[in-house]
Design a protein around this motif. Structure first.
Motif, mmCIF file in Angstrom:
data_model
loop_
_atom_site.group_PDB
_atom_site.id
_atom_site.type_symbol
_atom_site.label_atom_id
_atom_site.label_comp_id
_atom_site.label_asym_id
_atom_site.label_seq_id
_atom_site.Cartn_x
_atom_site.Cartn_y
_atom_site.Cartn_z
ATOM 1 N N VAL B 28 0.842 -1.202 0.000
ATOM 2 C CA VAL B 28 0.000 0.000 0.000
ATOM 3 C C VAL B 28 0.878 1.253 0.000
ATOM 4 O O VAL B 28 0.644 2.190 -0.771
ATOM 5 C CB VAL B 28 -0.950 -0.009 1.219
ATOM 6 C CG1 VAL B 28 -1.619 1.348 1.380
ATOM 7 C CG2 VAL B 28 -1.986 -1.099 1.071
ATOM 8 N N LEU B 31 2.250 1.784 -3.356
ATOM 9 C CA LEU B 31 1.238 2.334 -4.254
ATOM 10 C C LEU B 31 1.050 3.827 -3.995
ATOM 11 O O LEU B 31 0.946 4.629 -4.929
ATOM 12 C CB LEU B 31 -0.100 1.609 -4.054
ATOM 13 C CG LEU B 31 -0.274 0.294 -4.812
ATOM 14 C CD1 LEU B 31 -1.589 -0.381 -4.410
ATOM 15 C CD2 LEU B 31 -0.259 0.555 -6.327
ATOM 16 N N GLN B 32 1.019 4.166 -2.707
ATOM 17 C CA GLN B 32 0.850 5.575 -2.354
ATOM 18 C C GLN B 32 1.991 6.413 -2.911
ATOM 19 O O GLN B 32 1.778 7.486 -3.493
ATOM 20 C CB GLN B 32 0.764 5.742 -0.832
ATOM 21 C CG GLN B 32 -0.536 5.180 -0.262
ATOM 22 C CD GLN B 32 -0.582 5.261 1.256
ATOM 23 O OE1 GLN B 32 0.423 5.559 1.899
ATOM 24 N NE2 GLN B 32 -1.751 4.985 1.819
ATOM 25 N N ILE B 35 1.570 6.828 -6.599
ATOM 26 C CA ILE B 35 0.554 7.844 -6.933
ATOM 27 C C ILE B 35 1.116 9.242 -6.701
ATOM 28 O O ILE B 35 0.931 10.155 -7.520
ATOM 29 C CB ILE B 35 -0.730 7.607 -6.104
ATOM 30 C CG1 ILE B 35 -1.432 6.335 -6.599
ATOM 31 C CG2 ILE B 35 -1.670 8.809 -6.206
ATOM 32 C CD1 ILE B 35 -2.618 5.916 -5.756
ATOM 33 N N GLY B 36 1.841 9.392 -5.596
ATOM 34 C CA GLY B 36 2.467 10.692 -5.309
ATOM 35 C C GLY B 36 3.405 11.106 -6.434
ATOM 36 O O GLY B 36 3.393 12.252 -6.883
ATOM 37 N N LEU B 39 1.497 12.175 -9.397
ATOM 38 C CA LEU B 39 0.958 13.522 -9.210
ATOM 39 C C LEU B 39 2.029 14.575 -9.489
ATOM 40 O O LEU B 39 1.767 15.601 -10.109
ATOM 41 C CB LEU B 39 0.402 13.689 -7.800
ATOM 42 C CG LEU B 39 -0.954 13.016 -7.566
ATOM 43 C CD1 LEU B 39 -1.309 13.024 -6.088
ATOM 44 C CD2 LEU B 39 -2.049 13.728 -8.362
ATOM 45 N N ALA B 40 3.254 14.279 -9.052
ATOM 46 C CA ALA B 40 4.354 15.221 -9.296
ATOM 47 C C ALA B 40 4.604 15.361 -10.795
ATOM 48 O O ALA B 40 4.811 16.466 -11.310
ATOM 49 C CB ALA B 40 5.607 14.750 -8.576
ATOM 50 N N ARG B 42 2.440 14.747 -13.159
ATOM 51 C CA ARG B 42 1.286 15.450 -13.734
ATOM 52 C C ARG B 42 1.424 16.958 -13.544
ATOM 53 O O ARG B 42 1.187 17.740 -14.466
ATOM 54 C CB ARG B 42 0.009 14.939 -13.053
ATOM 55 C CG ARG B 42 -1.243 15.743 -13.330
ATOM 56 C CD ARG B 42 -1.720 15.594 -14.755
ATOM 57 N NE ARG B 42 -2.974 16.319 -14.975
ATOM 58 C CZ ARG B 42 -3.548 16.455 -16.156
ATOM 59 N NH1 ARG B 42 -2.972 15.934 -17.225
ATOM 60 N NH2 ARG B 42 -4.673 17.113 -16.281
ATOM 61 N N MET B 43 1.819 17.333 -12.348
ATOM 62 C CA MET B 43 1.950 18.766 -12.097
ATOM 63 C C MET B 43 3.043 19.370 -12.969
ATOM 64 O O MET B 43 2.901 20.450 -13.518
ATOM 65 C CB MET B 43 2.260 19.003 -10.626
ATOM 66 C CG MET B 43 2.222 20.481 -10.305
ATOM 67 S SD MET B 43 2.649 20.826 -8.618
ATOM 68 C CE MET B 43 2.693 22.611 -8.690
ATOM 69 N N GLY B 44 4.130 18.620 -13.097
ATOM 70 C CA GLY B 44 5.220 19.097 -13.946
ATOM 71 C C GLY B 44 4.752 19.262 -15.386
ATOM 72 O O GLY B 44 5.079 20.241 -16.061
#
Lengths: 372, 644
Positions: B28, B31-32, B35-36, B39-40, B42-44
């Motif tokens: 878990v 996985l977290q 995902i983090g 997200l980084a 994606r933001m970039g």
């Protein structure tokens, strides 16, 4: 060690430092969001944080057994509160999610995110290992999860419902229930999605559809996502600079101080600010996961891991939402979003995890060792 | 069943359960972390790869660029005097799209601005008709106090937009109505056609008629731009840079603004027109058509009542009679026909005997008098019909018609106007083509005195007399051009020209039909020719001023001065004036104005006192009468039943 009194030295400095860094950053962002003013958000946010930090430190001193014993009463109490707001809504007409406490509005559904983890952790910690594959290990858990989920869904609050369900299921998963149940359940949910979708409210359906194609309605329901992406995207590497965000200051970004606070931050601090924030969250979750792994009791393990999931769920869903990867579901960003309920929930989580850490460390010298 | 299943699977012990917990927690956690990391990334992606795009979107959110309507170019007369300019104007508009509560907003505006009910009616009508983007004018020319009162109440009245801008101003008012046309808010069709956002900018107006429309592109200019930072709700936070507008270019006309105004005023209560042409250049110095409309009120959004009053008037104030009024020219063409006779070889001293008429072919045609022995000069100054019957028949009307056209009759002139009605010069060929009929002697008789199929507009009459007086092919001009070449000669001999001039002078200054037209000046003698055009048959009415207005004859007069060295030529046509007596006093005074303004004004002012004020005052009182008649309608003949 002789200079610092042992009670002070034993405080969990690492976690306090991490959370204070997060809340302070939030203060800076909220200060800018208000057009360069401590009121109405930044000042209140920091005051609340200080108060809840004290509360978390008090909780940290609770004995784990006490928390475990309180788990079911807390669960039942929160469930009654949920029922109460539901009835209140029925009486007043329309939906109501909170009870006014003067300083802030208490959302029982927020507390339920913790209560469900404690209740399930308590249940599985009492269950002998050999019983975990039995049906008797599953149905009580499903009832415990199902009741609050049903009430919260009635409010209707899809985001919180999912958060409660996710926290509960993760405890079941970590308690060692056979994998096949989860795979089967996942398949069933996937099959049921179209049916469930039709049960959603119009505005919820719309949000999901808009999420799939936000540009289809940039001025309507897709407005939130579009404006949030514009705020983040226009920030670039280093942002537009403190107090220079136009999306937030000119009110293009809706909910710029609550659910979309990340976009407000990213516009002024850019990718750099986002990475700093992600790093702080990573450190916090790594700490709480560490507590779960090294906990001495089953209850401690399940609780710490479950609450880690609760915090993670907040962060992940919120960030996915503001970056256009999830529908707008109204979940705040821990430590950053302005709002009393969510901060209280997060700080209770932190307090309980600290208590578990203390329980595991009992007999060792002190909390400062954790920093090294 | 359950027991068997439990037996086949290994029983979970506390130790394996803890191991399973650690394993799953790591899973878990992993996985977290994944995902983090996503997200980084994606933001970039959003903030770096798509940075440019979102920065642009953010800017277009923030900035609101509004065009600043350009100031319209002035229209000036030949001396540089303004005929159309711009004045500072405080105005209020409603943007239908942003209007929240129409009733409450209008009620509030009504009390602040003291709007009459018919204005509210107009605004409501326009709000119903126009699309959401098109601003509807509430009022303009409002006072500073009203402007301030509206500005402070803006938050309670979304959709209301007060503006400080410019509005078109015509100092001469109704005198230039037909000529200038007017300006107005662009219609939805006009916007769709051009797609220019300037057209829907509040306060921007385009030429709708007349010169304003013809020279729209010259007069319009280039808009400026105001860049402002706005909030999501449209509130202006601050003004950024502003580029100023480029005003439209001025347009110089050949007109003499004062003369134009004088002519319009002198027409008084008549329905008629005055055209004055400069005999050196062909420049049109005045072209007045009255009654008219006030382009100022048209440009500001005309009220229903005003429109109804104008369109219901039997004096047709909405028609430019100079270009679109067609009249039988009557005797005004006689001097021109005489010139045609001479060119065809007729000696001016050849005489005929008018015995109250003359036999042409096998019929006797009446003259309006009995003139005895008549030569060409007497034929002109006594306006003897018999003389023209005879020589038109002798020369042949086809020949006469050629000269009529040469002098401008039946011609369309290259002028910047939307349309001209150019009338008819009858001729055997024309008749054959138009009515499939052979030309008869009575056609010659009718045409020889400007009746029958003959039709001309007042501008053609003025051009005709200017060409006749100068012997040059003068072309009428409206746009000033100082480098024009002199007009070419028409080929008439000086003797012939002098003869016609003298005969026409005799009309006014001697034994002629218009003795009262003599100029009140010692040094300038005017030459002219009267004309009367019958409107209905003599069996219906005698056409005099005692007859009902619409049965009266049209009165015409063409003239030039000084008679021996023509400088100005003019035509005056009075619809249903009851004869030329209605026309030549006006021609006399307009001509006088060119030489001695004071004398001309001394004649005009007592007349205006008699008529009930100048043009503006009379239009205002007509409006007031109309409104009070509308407010207190005469009692209906039968009362309506309760069920109706």
């Amino acid at each position: 060690m002789s200079v610092i009194p042992s009670t002070v030295a034993r405080l969990p400095w690492k976690v306090m430092l991490l959370t204070t860094a997060l809340a302070s950053f939030a203060g800076v962002v909220l200060y800018s969001a208000a057009g360069g003013s401590m009121s109405p958000w930044a000042g209140m946010h920091l005051v609340r944080f200080a108060l809840f930090m004290v509360m978390a430190l008090v909780i940290a001193r609770f004995r784990e057994d006490f928390i475990r014993d309180m788990a079911f009463p807390a669960y039942v109490g929160t469930l009654l509160l949920l029922l109460f707001v539901e009835l209140l809504g029925q009486v007043k007409g329309g939906s109501q999610r909170w009870i006014s406490l003067g300083a802030f509005n208490l959302q029982p559904s927020e507390l339920m995110k913790i209560a469900i983890v404690l209740a399930l952790a308590s249940f599985y910690s009492r269950l002998p290992a050999g019983e975990t594959s039995r049906f008797a290990a599953i149905w009580p858990a499903l009832v415990l999860i199902g009741l609050p989920c049903g009430l919260v869904l009635l409010q209707p609050d899809l985001g919180t419902t999912l958060a409660i369900a996710a926290s509960g299921i993760i405890v079941m998963f970590l308690a060692g229930l056979p994998l096949r149940y989860f795979i089967g359940g996942l398949a069933a949910v996937a099959a049921a999605v179209p049916v469930l979708f039709s049960f959603l409210h119009d505005y919820q359906q719309k949000r999901i559809l808009i999420f799939l194609d936000p540009e289809s309605d940039p001025l309507g329901a897709g407005y939130h996502i579009s404006q949030s992406k514009i705020a983040i995207g226009s920030g670039g590497l280093f942002g537009k600079g403190f107090l220079n965000g136009t999306q937030s200051h000119l009110e293009y970004l809706p909910e710029g101080q609550t659910d979309f606070v990340f976009a407000t931050m990213a516009e002024e601090w850019g990718l750099l600010g986002g990475l700093v924030l992600l790093t702080l969250f990573f450190l916090l979750l790594r700490w709480s996961t560490g507590v779960a792994l090294s906990a001495k009791t089953k209850f401690g393990r399940y609780t710490a891991a479950g609450l880690t999931m609760t915090i993670f769920f907040y962060i992940a869903i919120n960030l996915m939402m503001v970056m256009g990867l999830a529908p707008v579901v109204g979940i705040p960003l821990p430590f950053m979003s302005y709002g009393g309920s969510s901060m209280m929930t997060i700080m209770i989580c932190v307090g309980i995890i600290l208590a578990i850490e203390r329980n595991g460390d009992r007999g060792r010298s002190g909390g400062l060792g954790g920093l090294a | 069943m359950r027991r068997r299943a439990a037996r086949t699977r290994p029983i979970l012990t506390e130790a394996t359960q803890q191991m399973r917990f650690s394993r799953r927690t790591m899973l878990v956690g992993g996985l977290q972390a994944t995902i983090g990391a996503l997200l980084a990334v994606r933001m970039g992606y959003i903030s770096v790869a798509e940075n440019e795009r979102y920065q642009m979107l953010s800017e277009s959110n923030r900035l609101n660029i509004t065009p600043v309507p350009p100031r319209r170019g002035w229209v000036i007369d030949r001396y540089g005097q303004a005929m159309a300019d711009n004045r500072v104007d405080l105005r209020v508009d409603i943007i239908p799209d942003r209007l929240k509560n129409r009733k409450a907003t209008l009620a509030q505006l009504r009390t602040i601005l003291d709007l009459p009910p018919e204005e509210i009616e107009r605004i409501n009508g326009e709000l119903d008709r126009t699309g959401g983007f098109q601003p509807v004018q509430v009022a303009d020319g409002i006072s500073e106090a009203a402007y301030a009162a509206i500005s402070v109440r803006l938050p309670e009245m979304p959709g209301v937009s007060p503006l400080r801008g410019f509005t078109r101003n015509y100092p001469s008012g109704a005198a230039v109505g037909h000529l200038m046309g007017y300006v107005g808010v662009a219609s939805a069709e006009e916007f769709k056609e051009s797609g220019d956002p300037l057209l829907i900018t509040p306060g921007f107006k385009i030429g709708k008629d007349g010169l304003e429309k013809q020279f729209e592109q010259v007069l319009r200019g280039k808009p400026g731009a105001k860049r402002v930072e706005v909030t999501a709700r449209g509130k202006v936070v601050r003004e950024l840079t502003t580029t100023t507008d480029v005003p439209g270019r001025p347009l110089q006309l050949t007109l003499n603004a004062d003369l134009q105004t004088y002519a319009a005023r002198r027409l008084g209560q008549e329905s008629g027109s005055v055209v004055v042409i400069d005999c050196l250049t062909g420049d049109i110095l005045a072209m007045a058509s009255m009654p008219s409309f006030d382009p100022n009120s048209f440009s500001n959004g005309i009220s229903h009542d005003e429109w109804n009053l104008l369109s219901g008037d039997d004096h047709v104030p909405l028609r430019n009679k100079v270009l679109k009024g067609l009249y039988p020219p009557g005797s005004t063409i006689k001097p021109m026909h005489a010139m045609a006779f001479m060119e065809a070889g007729v000696q001016p001293n050849e005489t005929i005997v008018c015995g109250g008429g003359r036999r042409i072919g096998n019929r006797f045609f009446h003259c309006w008098g009995n003139h005895g022995q008549v030569d060409m000069a007497k034929g002109i100054y006594q306006s003897c019909d018999s003389y023209f019957y005879h020589f038109a028949q002798a020369v042949g009307f086809a020949k006469v018609a050629e000269y009529a056209k040469l002098l401008g009759m039946g011609q369309e002139f290259p002028l910047p106007v939307s349309s001209q009605f150019f009338g008819t010069v009858p001729s055997p060929a024309w008749l054959e083509k138009k009515f499939d009929r052979k030309w008869q002697p009575y056609d010659t008789v009718n045409a020889s005195i400007g009746q029958g199929y003959y039709l001309a507009n007042p501008l053609q009459l003025a051009v005709m007399v200017s060409r006749l007086a100068t012997g040059r092919k003068l072309m009428p001009h409206l746009l000033m051009d100082r480098s024009r070449k002199p007009a070419p000669s028409l080929g008439f001999t000086d003797e012939h020209i002098a003869y016609v001039r003298a005969a026409m002078s005799e009309v006014v200054n001697g034994r002629g039909t218009a003795g009262r037209a003599r100029l009140p000046l010692d040094e300038v003698l005017m030459a002219g020719k009267t004309g009367t055009a019958q409107v209905v048959s003599l069996s219906v009415s005698n056409g005099k001023r005692s007859a009902p207005w619409k049965y009266r004859d049209h009165g015409l007069f063409v003239c030039f001065a000084p008679f021996d060295n023509p400088r100005f030529a003019a035509s005056v046509v009075i619809e249903h004036g009851g004869g030329s007596g209605a026309a030549y006093p006006i021609a006399r005074d307009v001509m006088t104005f060119l030489y001695d303004r004071q004398k001309a004004m001394d004649v005009l002012l007592p007349l205006e006192a008699e008529w009930g004020g100048n043009v503006e005052q009379r239009m205002a009182s007509a409006m007031a009468r109309y409104r009070s008649a509308k407010a207190n309608p005469p009692p209906p003949a039968t009362a309506l039943g309760p069920g109706e």
